[in-house]
Design a protein around this motif. Sequence first.
Motif, PDB file in Angstrom:
ATOM      1  N   GLY A  21       0.784  -1.232   0.000  1.00 50.90           N
ATOM      2  CA  GLY A  21       0.000   0.000   0.000  1.00 50.90           C
ATOM      3  C   GLY A  21       0.812   1.275   0.000  1.00 50.90           C
ATOM      4  O   GLY A  21       0.330   2.325   0.398  1.00 50.90           O
ATOM      5  N   VAL A  22       2.058   1.215  -0.467  1.00 52.50           N
ATOM      6  CA  VAL A  22       2.904   2.413  -0.461  1.00 52.50           C
ATOM      7  C   VAL A  22       2.995   3.088  -1.841  1.00 52.50           C
ATOM      8  O   VAL A  22       3.604   4.144  -1.979  1.00 52.50           O
ATOM      9  CB  VAL A  22       4.341   2.100   0.041  1.00 52.50           C
ATOM     10  N   GLY A  23       2.409   2.455  -2.845  1.00 55.81           N
ATOM     11  CA  GLY A  23       2.424   3.058  -4.179  1.00 55.81           C
ATOM     12  C   GLY A  23       3.350   2.380  -5.180  1.00 55.81           C
ATOM     13  O   GLY A  23       3.679   2.972  -6.213  1.00 55.81           O
ATOM     14  N   LYS A  24       3.755   1.141  -4.930  1.00 50.32           N
ATOM     15  CA  LYS A  24       4.618   0.433  -5.883  1.00 50.32           C
ATOM     16  C   LYS A  24       3.910   0.246  -7.230  1.00 50.32           C
ATOM     17  O   LYS A  24       4.449   0.586  -8.290  1.00 50.32           O
ATOM     18  CB  LYS A  24       5.005  -0.969  -5.358  1.00 50.32           C
ATOM     19  N   THR A  25       2.723  -0.326  -7.165  1.00 51.77           N
ATOM     20  CA  THR A  25       2.019  -0.652  -8.402  1.00 51.77           C
ATOM     21  C   THR A  25       1.612   0.622  -9.147  1.00 51.77           C
ATOM     22  O   THR A  25       1.794   0.732 -10.366  1.00 51.77           O
ATOM     23  CB  THR A  25       0.793  -1.533  -8.080  1.00 51.77           C
ATOM     24  N   THR A  26       1.101   1.600  -8.396  1.00 50.66           N
ATOM     25  CA  THR A  26       0.712   2.882  -8.991  1.00 50.66           C
ATOM     26  C   THR A  26       1.917   3.546  -9.664  1.00 50.66           C
ATOM     27  O   THR A  26       1.804   4.090 -10.773  1.00 50.66           O
ATOM     28  CB  THR A  26       0.139   3.794  -7.881  1.00 50.66           C
ATOM     29  N   MET A 194       2.076   9.714  -1.671  1.00 45.97           N
ATOM     30  CA  MET A 194       0.899  10.026  -0.830  1.00 45.97           C
ATOM     31  C   MET A 194       1.179  11.204   0.094  1.00 45.97           C
ATOM     32  O   MET A 194       0.768  11.225   1.250  1.00 45.97           O
ATOM     33  CB  MET A 194       0.474   8.786  -0.045  1.00 45.97           C
ATOM     34  N   ILE A 222       5.098  12.583  -4.917  1.00 44.20           N
ATOM     35  CA  ILE A 222       3.765  12.244  -5.420  1.00 44.20           C
ATOM     36  C   ILE A 222       2.719  12.599  -4.364  1.00 44.20           C
ATOM     37  O   ILE A 222       2.750  12.057  -3.257  1.00 44.20           O
ATOM     38  CB  ILE A 222       3.659  10.744  -5.775  1.00 44.20           C
ATOM     39  N   GLY A 223       1.847  13.507  -4.692  1.00 45.83           N
ATOM     40  CA  GLY A 223       0.814  13.951  -3.752  1.00 45.83           C
ATOM     41  C   GLY A 223      -0.286  12.908  -3.586  1.00 45.83           C
ATOM     42  O   GLY A 223      -0.460  12.035  -4.436  1.00 45.83           O
ATOM     43  N   ARG A 224      -0.999  13.027  -2.462  1.00 44.27           N
ATOM     44  CA  ARG A 224      -2.133  12.131  -2.236  1.00 44.27           C
ATOM     45  C   ARG A 224      -3.354  12.684  -2.965  1.00 44.27           C
ATOM     46  O   ARG A 224      -3.738  13.826  -2.780  1.00 44.27           O
ATOM     47  CB  ARG A 224      -2.417  12.021  -0.736  1.00 44.27           C
ATOM     48  N   THR A 225      -3.929  11.888  -3.832  1.00 43.42           N
ATOM     49  CA  THR A 225      -5.150  12.308  -4.520  1.00 43.42           C
ATOM     50  C   THR A 225      -5.997  11.096  -4.888  1.00 43.42           C
ATOM     51  O   THR A 225      -5.479  10.047  -5.268  1.00 43.42           O
ATOM     52  CB  THR A 225      -4.868  13.134  -5.802  1.00 43.42           C
ATOM     53  N   PHE A 228      -5.839   8.629  -8.116  1.00 41.41           N
ATOM     54  CA  PHE A 228      -5.099   7.367  -8.315  1.00 41.41           C
ATOM     55  C   PHE A 228      -5.982   6.133  -8.113  1.00 41.41           C
ATOM     56  O   PHE A 228      -6.010   5.269  -9.001  1.00 41.41           O
ATOM     57  CB  PHE A 228      -3.835   7.328  -7.453  1.00 41.41           C
ATOM     58  N   PRO A 229      -6.717   6.041  -6.977  1.00 40.35           N
ATOM     59  CA  PRO A 229      -7.654   4.909  -6.875  1.00 40.35           C
ATOM     60  C   PRO A 229      -8.648   4.866  -8.043  1.00 40.35           C
ATOM     61  O   PRO A 229      -8.995   3.780  -8.516  1.00 40.35           O
ATOM     62  CB  PRO A 229      -8.371   5.168  -5.543  1.00 40.35           C
TER      63      PRO A 229
END
Length: 266
Positions: A21-26, A194, A222-225, A228-229
Amino acid sequence: PAPLAEHGPAQIIAMCNQKGGVGKTTSTINLGAALAEYGRRVLLVDFDPQGALSVGLGVNPMELDVTVYNLLMERGLTADEVLLKTAIPGMDLLPSNIDLSAAEVQLVSEVARESALARALKPLLPDYDYVIIDCQPSLGLLTVNALTAAHSVIVPLECEFFALRGVALLTETIEKVCERLNPDLRLDGILATMYDSRTVHSREVLARVVEAFGEHVFHTVIGRTVRFPETTVAGEPITTYATNSVGAAAYRQLAREVLDRCRPAE
Ligand code: ADP
Ligand code: MG
């Protein structure tokens, strides 16, 4: 960035953090798409049995007959039997599904078990400029395979209080792989994800990350927005889903940094 006159051999980047959940895939999808926009040929490797990278590119992992698992375990199978084109010109995918979880166990008894992925990727390298491997959230044998295949590592770190917990274990693993299996492996960067500029907390975490890793931290944050989801549901990168968004701009900036940093040592 200047267009390329010719392509390859690819630089291989492992997107790695044993925390989920840290943003690897994104980051894999969107960095890949941004590099492809800049005219680079990109191969994304889904190396997580959850198959989130495949899903994020609109592929249903349950419907796949062959995946990166077969490429690892079956001699005689060639990569183009497994490769999928994505909707992004110049970007291909080696998809994965739950089958890959068996590889973790089956590889243990193989000779050179840590270099199975490196062997599988080798014939593909002349065709691409960047290969990005989306690692699973563990430091097990699959992740060690990704680190053994890679030239460099990008570590996404969520700007949250416990972000730095576990990073020591990750850097130790990178050092061990470097000593024993892959002497040329570099940590090319820590990527803060995030980030919420409205909170003091996010700013404090980012300051601590920069304090700990200095030059290793990418300037891009990378900002939280919620965009992305949304892209996951849409099954496409943010660069096409919301091409003028802040998130798309951030991954384009990251791509420019990667073009600058993640290149062969002179
Ligand atoms: P990992 O691969 O490290 O497990 P993901 O990339 O799957 O992490 O991200 C975990 C969740 O957080 C996903 O639902 C994703 O859409 C969301 N997410 C990723 N990056 C951001 C961001 N910058 N802002 C908000 N949500 C994000
Ligand atoms: Mg993931």
